[in-house]
Design a protein around this motif. Structure first.
Motif, short mmCIF file in Angstrom:
data_model
loop_
_atom_site.label_atom_id
_atom_site.label_comp_id
_atom_site.label_asym_id
_atom_site.label_seq_id
_atom_site.Cartn_x
_atom_site.Cartn_y
_atom_site.Cartn_z
N VAL A 130 41.74 11.21 8.45
CA VAL A 130 43.12 11.31 8.97
C VAL A 130 44.04 10.32 8.29
CG1 VAL A 130 42.30 12.18 11.19
CG2 VAL A 130 42.76 9.74 10.92
N GLY A 131 43.49 9.31 7.64
CA GLY A 131 44.33 8.35 6.93
C GLY A 131 44.65 8.75 5.51
N ASP A 132 44.12 9.90 5.07
CA ASP A 132 44.33 10.38 3.70
C ASP A 132 45.63 11.19 3.64
OD1 ASP A 132 44.30 11.59 1.22
OD2 ASP A 132 42.19 12.17 1.31
N PRO A 133 46.64 10.71 2.92
CA PRO A 133 47.92 11.41 2.88
C PRO A 133 47.85 12.78 2.21
CG PRO A 133 47.90 9.60 1.30
CD PRO A 133 46.67 9.46 2.13
N SER A 134 46.78 13.05 1.47
CA SER A 134 46.67 14.35 0.79
C SER A 134 46.11 15.44 1.71
CB SER A 134 45.77 14.22 -0.45
OG SER A 134 44.42 13.97 -0.08
N VAL A 135 45.62 15.06 2.89
CA VAL A 135 45.04 16.04 3.82
C VAL A 135 46.16 16.63 4.68
CG1 VAL A 135 43.47 16.36 5.77
CG2 VAL A 135 42.82 14.87 3.86
N PRO A 136 46.25 17.95 4.79
CA PRO A 136 47.27 18.58 5.64
C PRO A 136 47.15 18.11 7.09
CG PRO A 136 46.24 20.21 4.21
CD PRO A 136 45.42 18.96 4.08
N GLU A 137 48.29 17.98 7.74
CA GLU A 137 48.32 17.49 9.12
C GLU A 137 47.50 18.38 10.06
OE1 GLU A 137 49.16 14.78 12.05
OE2 GLU A 137 49.56 14.65 9.89
N GLU A 138 47.53 19.65 9.84
CA GLU A 138 46.78 20.57 10.70
C GLU A 138 45.28 20.26 10.65
OE1 GLU A 138 45.98 25.39 11.20
OE2 GLU A 138 47.50 24.65 9.80
N GLN A 139 44.76 19.96 9.47
CA GLN A 139 43.34 19.63 9.34
C GLN A 139 43.02 18.29 10.01
OE1 GLN A 139 41.72 19.96 5.39
NE2 GLN A 139 42.76 21.90 4.97
N LYS A 140 43.94 17.35 9.90
CA LYS A 140 43.74 16.06 10.56
C LYS A 140 43.64 16.23 12.07
CE LYS A 140 46.22 13.34 7.05
NZ LYS A 140 47.30 12.37 6.81
N GLN A 141 44.53 17.03 12.63
CA GLN A 141 44.51 17.25 14.07
C GLN A 141 43.24 17.98 14.50
OE1 GLN A 141 46.46 15.90 16.23
NE2 GLN A 141 47.89 15.03 14.75
N GLU A 142 42.77 18.90 13.67
CA GLU A 142 41.54 19.61 13.99
C GLU A 142 40.35 18.64 13.99
OE1 GLU A 142 38.73 23.30 12.38
OE2 GLU A 142 40.39 22.57 11.15
N ALA A 143 40.31 17.76 12.99
CA ALA A 143 39.22 16.78 12.92
C ALA A 143 39.24 15.86 14.14
CB ALA A 143 39.34 15.97 11.63
N LEU A 144 40.42 15.38 14.51
CA LEU A 144 40.53 14.50 15.68
C LEU A 144 40.13 15.22 16.95
CD1 LEU A 144 43.86 12.62 14.91
CD2 LEU A 144 41.58 11.61 15.10
N SER A 145 40.59 16.46 17.10
CA SER A 145 40.26 17.24 18.29
C SER A 145 38.75 17.43 18.42
CB SER A 145 40.97 18.59 18.24
OG SER A 145 40.61 19.39 19.34
N LYS A 146 38.09 17.75 17.32
CA LYS A 146 36.65 17.98 17.37
C LYS A 146 35.89 16.69 17.59
CE LYS A 146 36.41 22.38 14.99
NZ LYS A 146 35.76 23.18 13.94
N ALA A 147 36.35 15.59 17.01
CA ALA A 147 35.68 14.31 17.23
C ALA A 147 35.80 13.87 18.69
CB ALA A 147 36.26 13.25 16.30
N ARG A 148 36.99 14.01 19.26
CA ARG A 148 37.19 13.62 20.66
C ARG A 148 36.37 14.53 21.58
NH1 ARG A 148 43.10 12.73 19.04
NH2 ARG A 148 43.35 10.46 19.11
N ALA A 149 36.32 15.81 21.25
CA ALA A 149 35.51 16.74 22.05
C ALA A 149 34.03 16.38 21.96
CB ALA A 149 35.75 18.18 21.59
#
Length: 217
Positions: A130-149
């Motif tokens: 999520v700290g990588d500026p080249s990663v689309p925001e949608e993918q960052k949110q998906e990664a965070l959502s799955k990690a929290r889940a």
């Protein structure tokens, strides 16, 4: 002491000359990722190109041995404990690194040295992702959502990761799923975790994220 090898990886470990206890305990190379008095971790590559990590215990501290004996449990090395806890998490439905070999000491002797070999996880830790500026925001949110889940599922399963419930231990993989790494303290809890404790773990998880992605800090 014996070396337990996954049969599917026996030939690769033999070719890499890592198919005996002596070879595994003696292994060192120039790619040492961490080292302290008790243990070290090295990165290596098998003949087929797969990257592995070899974790080695130089010795086992007396305190955990004593705790296990007091509870009438067999003492174990740190790598034995991590192997046991990770395999327990896998049994409960969580994804873990593929453990292809690990040592097991003779039960009538106190543990001392030990090692485990696991394959590299094809992904990135969530905080790095999520700290990588080249990663689309949608993918960052998906990664965070799955990690929290996944953290919620760990808590539901009464697995208490204590202070290790950090995003660096949640790998967001190429297939979009989460794999857990470094399970040395992924302990089964004796009773359900309280709501307050669960919330505290989420706050700890969030505290290691870039500020804009913190929800519970």
């Amino acid at each position: 002491m014996e070396l337990i090898i996954d049969p599917a990886w026996r030939d690769q470990l033999r070719e890499a000359q890592l198919d005996t206890v002596e070879a595994v305990l003696a292994f060192e190379n120039e790619h040492c990722l961490s080292r302290h008095n008790r243990a070290a971790t090295w990165k290596g590559t098998l003949p087929n190109g797969r990257v592995f990590f070899l974790k080695k215990d130089f010795y086992t501290s007396p305190a955990p041995i004593l705790r296990r004996l007091i509870r009438f449990q067999a003492p174990e090395t740190n790598t034995e404990r991590e192997t046991r806890l990770l395999l327990n998490a896998r049994r409960l439905g969580f994804r873990i690194p593929e453990i292809i070999a690990h040592t097991r000491h003779c039960r009538w002797l106190l543990p001392y040295r030990g090692a485990m070999i696991e394959l590299a996880v094809p992904g990135r830790p969530v905080d790095e992702f999520v700290g990588d500026p080249s990663v689309p925001e949608e993918q960052k949110q998906e990664a965070l959502s799955k990690a929290r889940a996944t953290l919620d599922r760990l808590q539901d399963a009464q697995l208490d990761w204590r202070k290790d419930c950090k995003p660096e231990h949640f790998f967001y993989c190429e297939d979009g799923e989460i794999t857990l790494i470094d399970g040395e303290r992924l302990y089964p809890a004796r009773k359900p975790l309280t709501a307050e404790y669960r919330a505290a773990q989420h706050r700890r998880f969030d505290s290691f994220l870039p500020e804009k992605y913190r929800r519970h800090a």
